[in-house]
Design an enzyme around this catalytic site. Sequence first.
Site, PDB file in Angstrom:
ATOM      1  N   ASN A 116       0.816  -1.218   0.000  1.00 18.15           N
ATOM      2  CA  ASN A 116       0.000   0.000   0.000  1.00 18.15           C
ATOM      3  C   ASN A 116       0.853   1.274   0.000  1.00 18.15           C
ATOM      4  OD1 ASN A 116      -2.012  -1.846   0.097  1.00 18.15           O
ATOM      5  ND2 ASN A 116      -2.716  -1.373   2.175  1.00 18.15           N
ATOM      6  N   HIS A 162     -18.554  35.753 -30.849  1.00 19.06           N
ATOM      7  CA  HIS A 162     -19.680  34.999 -31.431  1.00 19.06           C
ATOM      8  C   HIS A 162     -19.322  34.438 -32.806  1.00 19.06           C
ATOM      9  CE1 HIS A 162     -22.086  37.103 -28.335  1.00 19.06           C
ATOM     10  NE2 HIS A 162     -21.341  38.146 -28.684  1.00 19.06           N
ATOM     11  N   SER A 283      -7.828  12.334 -48.840  1.00 18.66           N
ATOM     12  CA  SER A 283      -9.036  11.513 -48.834  1.00 18.66           C
ATOM     13  C   SER A 283      -8.858  10.394 -49.842  1.00 18.66           C
ATOM     14  CB  SER A 283     -10.233  12.384 -49.207  1.00 18.66           C
ATOM     15  OG  SER A 283     -11.282  11.571 -49.694  1.00 18.66           O
ATOM     16  N   LYS A 289      -8.684  16.850 -51.606  1.00 21.54           N
ATOM     17  CA  LYS A 289      -8.726  17.120 -50.172  1.00 21.54           C
ATOM     18  C   LYS A 289      -7.359  17.130 -49.491  1.00 21.54           C
ATOM     19  CE  LYS A 289     -12.179  16.493 -47.774  1.00 21.54           C
ATOM     20  NZ  LYS A 289     -12.993  17.389 -46.983  1.00 21.54           N
ATOM     21  N   GLU A 296      -7.696  17.874 -35.697  1.00 22.28           N
ATOM     22  CA  GLU A 296      -8.982  17.213 -35.426  1.00 22.28           C
ATOM     23  C   GLU A 296      -8.818  16.122 -34.370  1.00 22.28           C
ATOM     24  OE1 GLU A 296     -11.672  16.738 -39.211  1.00 22.28           O
ATOM     25  OE2 GLU A 296      -9.582  16.533 -39.763  1.00 22.28           O
ATOM     26  N   LYS A 331      -4.567   3.545 -12.304  1.00 19.42           N
ATOM     27  CA  LYS A 331      -3.365   3.564 -13.139  1.00 19.42           C
ATOM     28  C   LYS A 331      -3.627   3.732 -14.625  1.00 19.42           C
ATOM     29  CE  LYS A 331      -1.083   1.082  -9.651  1.00 19.42           C
ATOM     30  NZ  LYS A 331      -2.382   1.117  -8.922  1.00 19.42           N
TER      31      LYS A 331
END
Length: 465
Positions: A116, A162, A283, A289, A296, A331
């Site tokens: 312990n 915003h 992609s 792409k 991400e 753990k």
Amino acid sequence: MNDKDRTSKLWGGRFHEATDSFVQRFTASVEFDRRLALHDIAGSLAHAGMLARAGVLDKEELRSIQDGLQQVRGKIESGEFNWSVELEDVHMNIEARLTELIGVAGRKLHTGRSRNDQVATDLRLYLREAIDVIAGELTGLQSGLVELAAEQADTIMPGFTHLQSAQPISFGHHLLAWNEMLERDHGRLQDCRGRLNESPLGAAALAGTTYPIDRAHTAGALGFSKPAENSLDAVSDRDFVIEFCSFGAVLLTHLSRMSEELVLWTSSQFNFVELPDRFCTGSSIMPQKKNPDVPELVRGKAGRVNGNLMAVLTLMKSQPLAYNRDNQEDKEALFDTVDTVLDCLRAFAGMAPAITPNKEVMRQAAGRGFSTATDLADYLVRLGVPFRDAHEVAGKAVAHAIETDTELAQLSLETLQGWCAQIREDVYEVLTVEGSVAARDHIGGTSPAQVRAAAQRARALLAAR
Ligand code: ARG
């Protein structure tokens, strides 16, 4: 009783039958706690040294334990150590191997100690080391951001509230905002390090031990600031794990915000920055792409790290004193948080200095959306117009610009004077984005001069770590 029916466990004395094989697998932790092996050995060496000083071990026994532990360490480091699930955890695997190597002296090592206080010690040593590595990575990332910020002090972009264009700002200022978040994360990390750095050794199972141990000695040998004050608390609380996971959750929350901005900025709609190809992927179906996968994924990993924090908080909740086996569950959440934090910091440290702004696109965007309307109002206030009236005039100018599909800086002096006769030619200085940014010239403001000064202060802080 027939000897072969008895368990061969290190704790098997009072048992009459072998552990159920499911229970053996269910209770074993060696598959993950072997990560603590080298810290476990360091703890054992300190403990053995102290036992010899206290006269519990003689010189010969100490030397043989030290040699044996070095051999075990060698086997672990070279990957040759044979880990056994039957031996349950890292502590008993190492102790059993030690005893195999050196005989009876190995069986004396556990005097005055329990798994312990042992596991609580190992975990603190492990985390202290991990924190130092993480702090180094964090400093590297911050340095990269601060240097980029200094370079980009004059680059103008829209500042948002915003997610609407609000006021023009320096791109360097935006990067230094990221650095401030990370600066506080570093502070939280160091706070956690300071609080965890106390030695549980000597708490034994929960109540301390009857041997004449020297807790200050083991604490000093292991680089702890002092022995933990209370034996019950020392073996039971995992608040240092919670604190670290909480640091990780806040850090990943910050990194997820930065990631989100990079994802937005690299989209063709914004087109504010380029990330190097080596940090993006393509992609399998759409040839055009180039996806910002690294930011991400960092954004996604925030979910996992938040989950780990929930796991350790819930693990500790309502546990009575002192040690409970529940704590073995700390753990994997902790290790996963350490690994994820390190990966995400490395990803960002590699990527951040290579962010290339599309300056003209950013500047154009900064000028759209009437982002200098506040500057017009402030200009009027300097002419003696009360702020509320100035706000009203600037609002009319915006409405007119919307109706006539133009920008504030394009309105003629005559038109502007129609709302406020005192307006002069110099109004165009504040209606440009450069004028607007340069005018916010105070500590914490976005003028290029202030951004350069702030970058310099940030550099000095990083250098002093
Ligand atoms: N593997 C355990 C843990 O991680 C070791 C601690 C002691 N076990 C015990 N049965 N008292 O917490």
